[in-house]
Design an enzyme around this catalytic site. Structure first.
Site, PDB file in Angstrom:
ATOM      1  NE  ARG B 117      45.526  22.754  49.186  1.00  0.00           N
ATOM      2  CZ  ARG B 117      45.738  22.117  50.341  1.00  0.00           C
ATOM      3  NH1 ARG B 117      44.802  22.055  51.249  1.00  0.00           N
ATOM      4  NH2 ARG B 117      46.890  21.539  50.573  1.00  0.00           N
ATOM      5  CE  LYS B 138      44.573  38.018  32.224  1.00  0.00           C
ATOM      6  NZ  LYS B 138      45.413  38.839  31.311  1.00  0.00           N
ATOM      7  CD  GLU B 180      43.796  49.136  30.539  1.00  0.00           C
ATOM      8  OE1 GLU B 180      43.372  48.562  29.521  1.00  0.00           O
ATOM      9  OE2 GLU B 180      44.849  48.795  31.123  1.00  0.00           O
ATOM     10  CE  LYS B 220      38.890  42.180  31.990  1.00  0.00           C
ATOM     11  NZ  LYS B 220      40.229  42.596  32.355  1.00  0.00           N
ATOM     12  CD  GLU B 230      45.720  36.794  28.451  1.00  0.00           C
ATOM     13  OE1 GLU B 230      45.246  37.211  29.521  1.00  0.00           O
ATOM     14  OE2 GLU B 230      46.759  37.233  27.957  1.00  0.00           O
ATOM     15  NE  ARG B 234      41.152  37.796  30.804  1.00  0.00           N
ATOM     16  CZ  ARG B 234      40.758  37.563  32.046  1.00  0.00           C
ATOM     17  NH1 ARG B 234      40.134  36.458  32.332  1.00  0.00           N
ATOM     18  NH2 ARG B 234      40.971  38.445  33.005  1.00  0.00           N
ATOM     19  CG  ASN B 238      47.088  41.183  26.991  1.00  0.00           C
ATOM     20  OD1 ASN B 238      46.843  41.612  28.114  1.00  0.00           O
ATOM     21  ND2 ASN B 238      47.124  39.886  26.707  1.00  0.00           N
ATOM     22  CG  HIS B 241      48.140  46.135  28.324  1.00  0.00           C
ATOM     23  ND1 HIS B 241      47.146  46.799  27.632  1.00  0.00           N
ATOM     24  CD2 HIS B 241      47.817  46.262  29.637  1.00  0.00           C
ATOM     25  CE1 HIS B 241      46.258  47.278  28.484  1.00  0.00           C
ATOM     26  NE2 HIS B 241      46.640  46.971  29.705  1.00  0.00           N
ATOM     27  CG  HIS B 245      52.804  45.376  31.042  1.00  0.00           C
ATOM     28  ND1 HIS B 245      52.268  44.115  30.920  1.00  0.00           N
ATOM     29  CD2 HIS B 245      51.925  46.080  31.799  1.00  0.00           C
ATOM     30  CE1 HIS B 245      51.119  44.062  31.570  1.00  0.00           C
ATOM     31  NE2 HIS B 245      50.871  45.234  32.109  1.00  0.00           N
ATOM     32  CG  HIS B 258      48.295  50.227  33.684  1.00  0.00           C
ATOM     33  ND1 HIS B 258      49.270  49.350  33.274  1.00  0.00           N
ATOM     34  CD2 HIS B 258      47.126  49.745  33.173  1.00  0.00           C
ATOM     35  CE1 HIS B 258      48.720  48.369  32.562  1.00  0.00           C
ATOM     36  NE2 HIS B 258      47.424  48.588  32.482  1.00  0.00           N
TER      37      HIS B 258
END
Lengths: 358, 358
Positions: B117, B138, B180, B220, B230, B234, B238, B241, B245, B258
């Protein structure tokens, strides 16, 4: 109807207990959800799935049924559920409903906690035992090496308890659930403890059951509000679970129920507690209660001690190789002890001797 | 040495950038840990694993090496890492160190987030690209149906950036990382954007690189402090992206990096943004920058449009079947648009036409 509110670090959420709640689940949805996935098992599905799905009329509702039993709390079912969620087009505004006992709650909750980095889920417990696991946001699956080793803390959006679903529980399930309620008594309340220890579970009425459930949930709720991530008082909820988990793992899940294993674990914890505190604790009362209510009193064999201790050490509560046990200074006054394995082994021996003399 | 502090909902954590930091990791451990598992990949292991392990002398240190590449961010490696953690005797007071690029950070972070956990983990990024993924908590693995579909938000205990590990990066990796940083410029800062768009990446000095990294991390950091989960700003991160993606997934991970995919995605986002805002944006400047710095400018074939749109719709940012794109009203002023798929399809067509004329 009874209602409590839990304040977690991330959100507050209601716990609602009501007969027939499954027929109007929609009333308890606090948001618009883009779609809903109901997760349940093949035993519960026959009884209640249709009621829940019908109560959500007008929403995009999907359902997924896993085989009943602890074995479903594994990585394979977890991945299949993720796949089902993706294929059904669930998104970040979707909801998961976990309809069932602790296995479904833990599994469904962990899927919700990790699907697209976390979406809402609602616990709909259908057993007494699940009053404990459904409150507090612990979600997990099992690793082949141990229970609940993979999981996280992730509070539900609500816990919706349809008390009618408890009416048809087999006696063994009632027994399993009452062990956790008794635990909640032991760690917090001498009166609740005494009341429970005088109970014959065969004769419990629905009204009594609802009151006991509410009392148990209140204990649990107060503790998890105080210590969500189990750095302190939340550990007390593990009374009986150190040996309990080891017995479950060694005997094989399903041979004993969780509650039966915990009852035996509590008996052992009282034995150790009496020695450590020098106080007399209701060891004999618990033993008597277990017998009249037909809990199996597990005979521990000498030759199994080493593997039990090893199993207790592998528990995720253990730190730096010590075994962590919750003990009682007296009823309502729990404490946490980190014991060396040789000392646990010695206690198991004296426990075996004591049990042989009863 | 440069140091920033991020305030997340659960904890605050430092981001440290320093040449040679890998030789004294111990200095940055804020607690006693019962044991440490270093997770890395087979390319990084040869270069830096021994340095990190040696720097932790006196601790119980284990290491686990996964094959380099996006394919390792899967359920199978995730389970193997859980097994490794259990077998090494990690407990709730243990630490995971993720030493590598974004794949290792995401995978190692998700293992830490869900082992018993949740235990502490430290990000030690070894690429420029990972400055983005290592900050903000993330963590995720991929599902066969899409990137990062299984994961959660779980902040690290620290981000330790040894800038020496960037010196040996191949040019393609520098390119991937700079996309980025440029994105961080686009969504926040016209001056940073202009400076970056005038850069020839072949000639970047270490001092420049460190400054750009720091600038990117600051953008960031400010955003994730404001909106950890997000629900708002936030999302701006993206930019590029949504198509990015989809291009990665359709071309196959590894065919484009990427950052290369994101650069193409940003070019498309500027194209759409110009139409929606009526403003002129640095579309041609970005296209020029991509060419001089040898980013592949991806030719989208007519017959691939439908599957690209489908892939964009499967993105976890999409809600209720709409495609979510980050657009710019102007440089430094991002906005989120939810577009119908037919409208995205039309934009891809005009984008192809525009690119053919260049």
């Amino acid at each position: 109807m009874k209602q409590l509110t839990i304040q977690s670090s991330q959100r507050s959420y209601p716990i609602v207990m009501e007969a027939g709640l499954r027929f109007h689940v929609k009333k308890w949805l606090k948001k618009e959800y883009s779609s809903i996935l109901v997760i349940t098992d093949d035993k519960i599905a026959d009884k209640y799935l249709q009621d829940v799905v019908s109560s959500l009329e007008g929403q995009h509702v999907y359902s997924y049924i896993v085989p009943a039993g602890e074995a479903s709390k594994n990585m394979d079912q977890y991945y299949k559920l993720q796949t089902k969620a993706i294929e059904s087009g669930l998104d970040r505004k979707s909801l998961i409903i976990a309809l069932g006992g602790g296995v479904i709650g833990d599994l469904g909750g962990f899927v919700a906690a990790t699907f697209m980095r976390g979406i809402d889920y609602i616990q709909m417990p259908t057993t007494i035992l699940a009053h404990d696991s459904s409150v507090g946001g612990k979600v997990a699956i099992n690793h082949e090496s141990g229970k609940n080793l993979i999981g996280c803390f992730y509070p539900p959006a609500a816990v919706l308890y349809d008390t009618e679903t408890l009416a048809s529980l087999p006696y063994r399930e009632i027994r399993s659930g009452y062990a956790e309620i008794l635990k909640e008594g032991f760690i917090s309340d001498i009166h609740l403890t005494e009341e429970l220890l005088s109970l014959s579970l065969q004769q419990v009425t629905t009204a009594q059951l609802e009151n006991h459930l509410e009392a148990g949930i209140k204990v649990k709720a107060a503790i998890v509000e105080d210590d969500e991530r189990e750095s302190g008082v939340r550990k007390y909820l593990n009374l009986g679970h150190t040996l309990g988990h080891a017995l479950e793992a060694r005997l094989g899940y399903g041979t004993v129920t969780h509650g039966e294993a915990v009852a035996n674990g509590m008996l052992f914890a009282l034995h150790v507690s009496e020695d450590m505190s020098g106080e007399e604790l209701p060891f004999h009362e618990l033993h008597h209660w277990m017998k009249i209510n037909e809990y199996p009193v597990i005979d521990i064999e000498e030759k199994r001690i080493a593997e039990l201790v090893k199993s207790m050490k592998a528990d995720k509560k253990s730190v730096s190789g010590h075994i962590q046990m919750v003990l009682l200074n007296q009823v309502g006054e729990p404490t946490v002890a980190n014991l060396h394995d040789s000392s646990v082994e010695a206690y198991i021996r004296t426990y075996i001797e004591r049990m042989n003399k009863l």
